[in-house]
Design an enzyme around this catalytic site. Sequence first.
Site, PDB file in Angstrom:
ATOM      1  N   VAL A 110       0.837  -1.206   0.000  1.00 45.88           N
ATOM      2  CA  VAL A 110       0.000   0.000   0.000  1.00 45.88           C
ATOM      3  C   VAL A 110       0.872   1.256   0.000  1.00 45.88           C
ATOM      4  CG1 VAL A 110      -1.759   1.306   1.253  1.00 45.88           C
ATOM      5  CG2 VAL A 110      -1.900  -1.196   1.141  1.00 45.88           C
ATOM      6  N   CYS A 111       1.936   1.218   0.779  1.00 42.77           N
ATOM      7  CA  CYS A 111       2.869   2.350   0.822  1.00 42.77           C
ATOM      8  C   CYS A 111       3.526   2.554  -0.544  1.00 42.77           C
ATOM      9  CB  CYS A 111       3.941   2.111   1.877  1.00 42.77           C
ATOM     10  SG  CYS A 111       3.316   1.714   3.517  1.00 42.77           S
ATOM     11  N   SER A 112       3.988   1.459  -1.132  1.00 41.51           N
ATOM     12  CA  SER A 112       4.770   1.530  -2.368  1.00 41.51           C
ATOM     13  C   SER A 112       3.920   1.796  -3.601  1.00 41.51           C
ATOM     14  CB  SER A 112       5.553   0.233  -2.564  1.00 41.51           C
ATOM     15  OG  SER A 112       6.403  -0.021  -1.464  1.00 41.51           O
ATOM     16  N   VAL A 153       3.022   6.426  -1.938  1.00 44.35           N
ATOM     17  CA  VAL A 153       4.144   7.134  -2.561  1.00 44.35           C
ATOM     18  C   VAL A 153       3.770   7.684  -3.941  1.00 44.35           C
ATOM     19  CG1 VAL A 153       6.449   6.845  -3.542  1.00 44.35           C
ATOM     20  CG2 VAL A 153       5.954   6.001  -1.237  1.00 44.35           C
TER      21      VAL A 153
END
Length: 229
Positions: free
Chosen positions: A98-100, A104
């Site tokens: 989810v972050c990547s 971001v």
Amino acid sequence: MLRVLRRPDQLSLLGRSLLSTSAALNVHSRCQEKQDVPEGHKNSDLRSVTCHIGLNRRRDLSLREDLCLFQPGGKATVRDIFKGHLVGVFGVPDMGPVCSDKHVPNYLQNVDKLEEAGVKKVVCLAVAEPEEVSKWANKVGLTGSKIEVWADTKGAWTRMLGLDENQFDAPGPRSQRYSALIDNGVLLKLLVEEDPGQVQESSAEELLGCIQRLQSLKKQHKKVPTSKI
């Protein structure tokens, strides 16, 4: 027995005092029914996931001159990073999919819009060792971009905001997913995801909306209450 009802002007001082107290209590009770939250916290984010953080209070984070963030081979104090600028921050929990794949890219796509809105610096934070964060930043395209990446190695920054949480599959406490608007070291707004698997409250678009509301209030020459940002 016949009771004689007296007019208010014929009541004793004690009787008038009791009537006055009773009326005041009735008014107070009606006010409590109409207003469930303290004055100054209307329109604030009072969800359980965020209200313990002390949201919508202006806090000068730069006063913590002992608190540092890290990059491979170096470190900087919170004061050095945030003082003197309008800074947009987003924090990631675990540098996972989810972050990547969502968080971001969302900020990479909107960093120019944030700059146009007056943000001088965009910062990404993760609770991990600097080398681990740097390796991830290279992988997701943050290295060489307009976004600064810092490691909150011991989680001190995250704990200060009240955003640390334990994850069963992590070696230590991690961060909740959030974004923040910081002006000259002062925390103006903190947006925390209720579901860390989503990028909604902490998105760049939501941060842009906060900035636009702040600018609109300034144009009206009003004192800016944080609950309205």
